[in-house]
Design an enzyme around this catalytic site. Structure first.
Site, PDB file in Angstrom:
ATOM      1  N   HIS A 176       0.860  -1.194   0.000  1.00 19.30           N
ATOM      2  CA  HIS A 176       0.000   0.000   0.000  1.00 19.30           C
ATOM      3  C   HIS A 176       0.893   1.238   0.000  1.00 19.30           C
ATOM      4  O   HIS A 176       1.412   1.655   1.028  1.00 19.30           O
ATOM      5  CB  HIS A 176      -0.894   0.007   1.243  1.00 19.30           C
ATOM      6  CG  HIS A 176      -1.896   1.110   1.278  1.00 19.30           C
ATOM      7  ND1 HIS A 176      -3.017   1.047   2.069  1.00 19.30           N
ATOM      8  CD2 HIS A 176      -1.977   2.306   0.638  1.00 19.30           C
ATOM      9  CE1 HIS A 176      -3.740   2.146   1.916  1.00 19.30           C
ATOM     10  NE2 HIS A 176      -3.107   2.931   1.053  1.00 19.30           N
ATOM     11  N   HIS A 235       1.518   5.324  -1.610  1.00 22.43           N
ATOM     12  CA  HIS A 235       1.134   6.533  -2.350  1.00 22.43           C
ATOM     13  C   HIS A 235       2.404   7.201  -2.869  1.00 22.43           C
ATOM     14  O   HIS A 235       3.314   7.503  -2.093  1.00 22.43           O
ATOM     15  CB  HIS A 235       0.383   7.511  -1.449  1.00 22.43           C
ATOM     16  CG  HIS A 235      -0.915   6.985  -0.935  1.00 22.43           C
ATOM     17  ND1 HIS A 235      -2.097   7.131  -1.612  1.00 22.43           N
ATOM     18  CD2 HIS A 235      -1.213   6.295   0.203  1.00 22.43           C
ATOM     19  CE1 HIS A 235      -3.080   6.567  -0.925  1.00 22.43           C
ATOM     20  NE2 HIS A 235      -2.560   6.052   0.179  1.00 22.43           N
ATOM     21  N   LEU A 236       2.436   7.445  -4.158  1.00 23.91           N
ATOM     22  CA  LEU A 236       3.599   8.105  -4.767  1.00 23.91           C
ATOM     23  C   LEU A 236       3.276   9.481  -5.328  1.00 23.91           C
ATOM     24  O   LEU A 236       4.181  10.227  -5.699  1.00 23.91           O
ATOM     25  CB  LEU A 236       4.172   7.227  -5.885  1.00 23.91           C
ATOM     26  CG  LEU A 236       4.883   5.957  -5.427  1.00 23.91           C
ATOM     27  CD1 LEU A 236       5.244   5.086  -6.622  1.00 23.91           C
ATOM     28  CD2 LEU A 236       6.123   6.291  -4.614  1.00 23.91           C
ATOM     29  N   ARG A 237       1.979   9.805  -5.423  1.00 21.77           N
ATOM     30  CA  ARG A 237       1.547  11.077  -6.018  1.00 21.77           C
ATOM     31  C   ARG A 237       2.053  11.177  -7.464  1.00 21.77           C
ATOM     32  O   ARG A 237       2.192  10.187  -8.152  1.00 21.77           O
ATOM     33  CB  ARG A 237       2.001  12.269  -5.174  1.00 21.77           C
ATOM     34  CG  ARG A 237       1.712  12.156  -3.678  1.00 21.77           C
ATOM     35  CD  ARG A 237       0.288  11.904  -3.332  1.00 21.77           C
ATOM     36  NE  ARG A 237       0.081  11.971  -1.877  1.00 21.77           N
ATOM     37  CZ  ARG A 237      -0.917  11.364  -1.238  1.00 21.77           C
ATOM     38  NH1 ARG A 237      -1.794  10.648  -1.915  1.00 21.77           N
ATOM     39  NH2 ARG A 237      -1.027  11.476   0.065  1.00 21.77           N
ATOM     40  N   ASN A 270      -5.244   7.143  -6.219  1.00 19.25           N
ATOM     41  CA  ASN A 270      -6.040   8.335  -5.895  1.00 19.25           C
ATOM     42  C   ASN A 270      -5.305   9.638  -6.211  1.00 19.25           C
ATOM     43  O   ASN A 270      -5.060  10.485  -5.352  1.00 19.25           O
ATOM     44  CB  ASN A 270      -6.504   8.325  -4.428  1.00 19.25           C
ATOM     45  CG  ASN A 270      -5.368   8.287  -3.429  1.00 19.25           C
ATOM     46  OD1 ASN A 270      -4.300   7.748  -3.711  1.00 19.25           O
ATOM     47  ND2 ASN A 270      -5.595   8.853  -2.262  1.00 19.25           N
ATOM     48  N   LYS A 295      -9.142  -0.494  -6.201  1.00 21.19           N
ATOM     49  CA  LYS A 295      -9.242   0.141  -4.882  1.00 21.19           C
ATOM     50  C   LYS A 295     -10.617   0.761  -4.683  1.00 21.19           C
ATOM     51  O   LYS A 295     -11.074   1.565  -5.499  1.00 21.19           O
ATOM     52  CB  LYS A 295      -8.162   1.220  -4.744  1.00 21.19           C
ATOM     53  CG  LYS A 295      -8.150   1.967  -3.404  1.00 21.19           C
ATOM     54  CD  LYS A 295      -7.856   1.042  -2.236  1.00 21.19           C
ATOM     55  CE  LYS A 295      -7.808   1.811  -0.911  1.00 21.19           C
ATOM     56  NZ  LYS A 295      -6.516   2.450  -0.658  1.00 21.19           N
ATOM     57  N   HIS A 355     -10.432   0.798   1.479  1.00 20.94           N
ATOM     58  CA  HIS A 355     -10.304   1.733   2.592  1.00 20.94           C
ATOM     59  C   HIS A 355     -11.557   1.529   3.435  1.00 20.94           C
ATOM     60  O   HIS A 355     -12.635   2.026   3.087  1.00 20.94           O
ATOM     61  CB  HIS A 355     -10.195   3.176   2.102  1.00 20.94           C
ATOM     62  CG  HIS A 355     -10.032   4.160   3.215  1.00 20.94           C
ATOM     63  ND1 HIS A 355      -8.872   4.864   3.421  1.00 20.94           N
ATOM     64  CD2 HIS A 355     -10.889   4.554   4.199  1.00 20.94           C
ATOM     65  CE1 HIS A 355      -9.014   5.649   4.485  1.00 20.94           C
ATOM     66  NE2 HIS A 355     -10.232   5.475   4.964  1.00 20.94           N
ATOM     67  N   HIS A 368      -4.662  -0.953   5.683  1.00 16.26           N
ATOM     68  CA  HIS A 368      -4.341  -0.205   6.910  1.00 16.26           C
ATOM     69  C   HIS A 368      -5.318  -0.508   8.046  1.00 16.26           C
ATOM     70  O   HIS A 368      -6.007   0.360   8.558  1.00 16.26           O
ATOM     71  CB  HIS A 368      -4.238   1.297   6.661  1.00 16.26           C
ATOM     72  CG  HIS A 368      -5.278   1.898   5.767  1.00 16.26           C
ATOM     73  ND1 HIS A 368      -6.629   1.629   5.880  1.00 16.26           N
ATOM     74  CD2 HIS A 368      -5.162   2.779   4.745  1.00 16.26           C
ATOM     75  CE1 HIS A 368      -7.285   2.310   4.969  1.00 16.26           C
ATOM     76  NE2 HIS A 368      -6.421   3.007   4.268  1.00 16.26           N
ATOM     77  N   LEU A 426      -5.743   8.622   8.111  1.00 14.54           N
ATOM     78  CA  LEU A 426      -7.039   7.953   8.060  1.00 14.54           C
ATOM     79  C   LEU A 426      -6.844   6.565   7.480  1.00 14.54           C
ATOM     80  O   LEU A 426      -6.201   6.429   6.431  1.00 14.54           O
ATOM     81  CB  LEU A 426      -8.043   8.754   7.222  1.00 14.54           C
ATOM     82  CG  LEU A 426      -8.546  10.048   7.863  1.00 14.54           C
ATOM     83  CD1 LEU A 426      -9.384  10.853   6.873  1.00 14.54           C
ATOM     84  CD2 LEU A 426      -9.368   9.758   9.127  1.00 14.54           C
ATOM     85  N   ASP A 480       1.265   2.458   3.616  1.00 13.42           N
ATOM     86  CA  ASP A 480       0.384   3.614   3.439  1.00 13.42           C
ATOM     87  C   ASP A 480       1.192   4.899   3.541  1.00 13.42           C
ATOM     88  O   ASP A 480       0.714   5.918   4.048  1.00 13.42           O
ATOM     89  CB  ASP A 480      -0.755   3.612   4.458  1.00 13.42           C
ATOM     90  CG  ASP A 480      -1.871   4.605   4.098  1.00 13.42           C
ATOM     91  OD1 ASP A 480      -1.937   5.024   2.924  1.00 13.42           O
ATOM     92  OD2 ASP A 480      -2.664   4.963   4.990  1.00 13.42           O
ATOM     93  N   HIS A 540       2.502  14.426   1.943  1.00 12.92           N
ATOM     94  CA  HIS A 540       1.847  15.733   1.785  1.00 12.92           C
ATOM     95  C   HIS A 540       2.866  16.789   2.166  1.00 12.92           C
ATOM     96  O   HIS A 540       3.555  16.657   3.190  1.00 12.92           O
ATOM     97  CB  HIS A 540       0.640  15.886   2.709  1.00 12.92           C
ATOM     98  CG  HIS A 540      -0.509  14.974   2.394  1.00 12.92           C
ATOM     99  ND1 HIS A 540      -1.335  15.159   1.305  1.00 12.92           N
ATOM    100  CD2 HIS A 540      -0.975  13.877   3.036  1.00 12.92           C
ATOM    101  CE1 HIS A 540      -2.261  14.219   1.289  1.00 12.92           C
ATOM    102  NE2 HIS A 540      -2.064  13.425   2.329  1.00 12.92           N
ATOM    103  N   ALA A 548      -4.841  14.164   5.708  1.00  9.16           N
ATOM    104  CA  ALA A 548      -4.538  12.920   6.414  1.00  9.16           C
ATOM    105  C   ALA A 548      -3.441  12.183   5.679  1.00  9.16           C
ATOM    106  O   ALA A 548      -3.487  12.034   4.460  1.00  9.16           O
ATOM    107  CB  ALA A 548      -5.786  12.053   6.502  1.00  9.16           C
TER     108      ALA A 548
END
Length: 347
Positions: A14, A16-18, A42, A100, A137, A175, A220, A248, A252, A264
């Site tokens: 899980h 996130h790489l943006r 996302n 997802k 999620h 998560h 979150l 996760d 940011h 979050a």
């Protein structure tokens, strides 16, 4: 010789790489230690089609630092208009490893998520047929539900009915944060697993709220009471193949965290392995770390584990680590476990 751990290069289930400058800045924090990762879809706009997933994967591959060997495993963002045929084709191509489900409004960039699960049922039925996992999620979003109860209520009112309706659907509860969800996964006969983050093994809700609000511990699902943290530790270190690492890691920039309505997410890619070694050492379970970090998720997603290894060595002095990561859009604060880390990744 100092105590040493040799692990297959880990699998992050899980991540996130943006995109853009943030992707360029944070990818190396994962690729230097991890062999592969399930990449979250996302973005804004989200990755909803096979073609979009191909394009995003190409951007990730291009951004991998020279010398790193890292494989991004792609996902699609489920909407109420997702085309089952496109999902099936993406899966058949080998590109997409999961879809997802974000309940609309549950977390960062989830506004395009599912409001009425029934409208997404044709896609879920097809996924059950072809064996494509659904990553969830797992939180309800109703304003009447206390934020600390959202996961437990989701398990009872959404997850359990869905699994009864589609028993062949392979589901990852991502998560996991509650003893309730841990117990539910343990009691499930098949087709259900859960990913666990390093920060939920380390912090409880006091880390966010006691002595002042700490925005860089806000994520979150939100961290829960101490009893839930201990249940997660027991699950992660048990050797049970239904539980595996999903960091996760969610970058940011500080201006989006340190504000009146902060985002979050916890960014932990840089020190995940050192944090995990600390936790597993505390639980007298270092021999089970490789399975949790490297083997269970790869088996669950049907991906061969890495041939290469990573070595961690326990130092007498605490390791050095950056407080922040620089990007072209601002600084990103690294997760601080609030204790010194002594397990250093050898590079």
């Amino acid at each position: 010789m100092p105590p040493t751990l040799i692990l297959r290069r880990p699998f992050d289930a899980h991540l996130h790489l943006r995109d853009g400058k943030v992707l360029q800045a944070v990818l190396g924090e994962t690729s230097r230690d991890f062999a592969q990762a399930i990449v979250m879809p996302n973005l804004v706009p989200p990755i909803v089609t096979w073609r979009q997933a191909e394009d995003y994967r190409a951007r990730i591959v291009e951004a991998v630092p020279r010398g790193d060997r890292f494989k991004p495993l792609m996902t699609l963002y489920l909407t109420e208009r997702t085309d089952p045929d496109d999902v099936a084709a993406a899966h058949a191509s080998g590109l997409v490893k999961a879809v997802k489900l974000y309940p609309a409004g549950a977390t960062t960039n989830s506004s395009s998520g599912v409001r009425h699960l029934e409208r997404a049922m044709p896609v879920l039925e097809r996924m059950a047929e072809i064996g494509l996992p659904l990553c969830i999620h797992g939180e309800v979003t109703g304003a009447e539900i206390d934020i600390f109860d959202r996961e437990a209520v989701f398990v009872e009112t959404i997850l359990d009915p869905l699994r009864r309706r589609l028993p062949d659907l392979k589901v990852t509860m991502e998560h996991v944060t509650t003893a309730d969800c841990v117990d539910y996964i343990k009691e499930a006969p098949a087709k259900l697993a859960g990913s666990i983050t390093p920060h939920h093994l380390i912090i409880n809700r006091n880390a966010i709220l006691a002595g002042g609000i700490k925005p860089h511990y806000y994520c979150l699902p939100v961290a829960k009471r101490e009893r839930h943290r201990l249940a997660l530790r027991a699950a992660a270190t048990s050797g049970d193949s239904r539980f595996f690492l999903g960091t996760d890691s969610a970058p940011h920039v500080d201006s989006m965290k340190e504000c009146a309505c902060g985002c979050a997410g916890v960014f932990n890619a840089t020190n995940t392995l050192s944090c995990l070694a600390h936790v597993f050492e505390q639980e007298d379970a270092l021999e089970k770390l490789e399975a949790f970090a490297s083997l269970h998720a790869s088996a669950w997603y049907g991906v061969p584990p890495a041939d290469e290894t990573v070595t961690l060595m326990r130092q007498v002095d605490p390791i050095g680590q950056p407080g922040k990561i620089e990007t072209g859009e601002g600084q990103i604060t690294l997760f601080d476990p609030m204790f010194p880390l002594h397990w250093a990744v050898q590079r």
